[in-house]
Design a protein around this motif. Structure first.
Motif, mmCIF file in Angstrom:
data_model
loop_
_atom_site.group_PDB
_atom_site.id
_atom_site.type_symbol
_atom_site.label_atom_id
_atom_site.label_comp_id
_atom_site.label_asym_id
_atom_site.label_seq_id
_atom_site.Cartn_x
_atom_site.Cartn_y
_atom_site.Cartn_z
ATOM 1 N N ALA A 229 -7.120 -1.634 8.380
ATOM 2 C CA ALA A 229 -5.876 -1.377 9.092
ATOM 3 C C ALA A 229 -5.823 -2.206 10.367
ATOM 4 C CB ALA A 229 -5.783 0.107 9.439
ATOM 5 N N HIS B 65 -4.712 3.896 2.489
ATOM 6 C CA HIS B 65 -4.113 2.694 3.076
ATOM 7 C C HIS B 65 -5.178 1.767 3.637
ATOM 8 C CE1 HIS B 65 -1.772 0.215 5.872
ATOM 9 N NE2 HIS B 65 -0.760 0.466 5.078
ATOM 10 N N GLU B 66 -6.135 2.326 4.340
ATOM 11 C CA GLU B 66 -7.162 1.496 4.958
ATOM 12 C C GLU B 66 -8.110 0.894 3.934
ATOM 13 O OE1 GLU B 66 -8.879 3.671 8.196
ATOM 14 O OE2 GLU B 66 -7.063 3.420 9.408
ATOM 15 N N GLY C 69 6.640 5.449 2.355
ATOM 16 C CA GLY C 69 5.289 4.891 2.447
ATOM 17 C C GLY C 69 5.313 3.413 2.784
ATOM 18 N N PRO D 124 0.817 -1.228 0.000
ATOM 19 C CA PRO D 124 0.000 0.000 0.000
ATOM 20 C C PRO D 124 0.846 1.273 0.000
ATOM 21 C CG PRO D 124 -0.898 -1.578 1.548
ATOM 22 C CD PRO D 124 0.433 -2.126 1.092
ATOM 23 N N GLY D 125 1.877 1.313 0.812
ATOM 24 C CA GLY D 125 2.737 2.496 0.864
ATOM 25 C C GLY D 125 3.512 2.705 -0.422
ATOM 26 N N SER E 67 3.673 1.752 6.041
ATOM 27 C CA SER E 67 2.771 0.592 5.948
ATOM 28 C C SER E 67 3.266 -0.555 6.817
ATOM 29 C CB SER E 67 2.655 0.122 4.495
ATOM 30 O OG SER E 67 1.952 1.056 3.728
ATOM 31 N N PHE F 191 -2.993 9.390 3.069
ATOM 32 C CA PHE F 191 -2.310 8.108 3.235
ATOM 33 C C PHE F 191 -3.156 7.148 4.060
ATOM 34 C CE2 PHE F 191 0.512 5.085 5.201
ATOM 35 C CZ PHE F 191 1.353 4.722 4.158
#
Length: 136
Positions: A134, A126-127, A51, A10-11, A55, A122
């Motif tokens: 997360a 990300h979630e 990132g 994801p990052g 993550s 982010f």
């Protein structure tokens, strides 16, 4: 704490997309395509690396999922570093000179302010990229 591609993906994606977006904006602003590519790449590389680190820290519970403040604190430090790498690296590649941005402390302070917006994005992205959400 091993870092897997699933943990860091994801990052990596968020950083790469942010760099692509920056390059596109520079191109839309009228800069030559080579300049836009260098600008985008010089931002994408550090943002993708940082990132991925964010993550991984979230996945392993160091930066608690569902809480914004720890991620914001991470990016208050990481985002200005990424922008400094971009600014210095772009000058180095395009002008063949190593130089700091004008008023480097003001530059870093401004980037720290902007980092909060990046941290919000982010966390949001990300979630949604992690299938189970997360970690909490």
């Amino acid at each position: 704490m091993p870092i897997s591609s699933r943990t860091s993906a994801p990052g990596l994606v968020i950083g790469a997309v942010a760099g692509l977006f920056a390059g596109t904006l520079v191109l839309a602003g009228g800069a030559p395509p080579g300049w836009a590519a260098v600008t985008g790449l010089m931002l994408a590389l550090p943002l993708a690396a940082l990132g991925a680190g964010c993550s991984a820290l979230r996945e392993h519970g160091v930066l608690r999922g569902g809480a914004f403040a720890p991620v914001a604190l991470y990016w208050v430090i990481a985002f200005p570093v990424a922008r400094l790498v971009q600014d210095v690296g772009t000058r180095l590649v395009l002008d063949e000179r190593f130089d700091w941005p004008p008023q480097p402390l003001a530059f870093l302070a401004y980037q720290a302010l902007i980092s909060v917006g990046f941290a919000i994005g982010f966390v949001w992205v990300h979630e949604r990229l992690l299938p189970r959400g997360a970690p909490r």
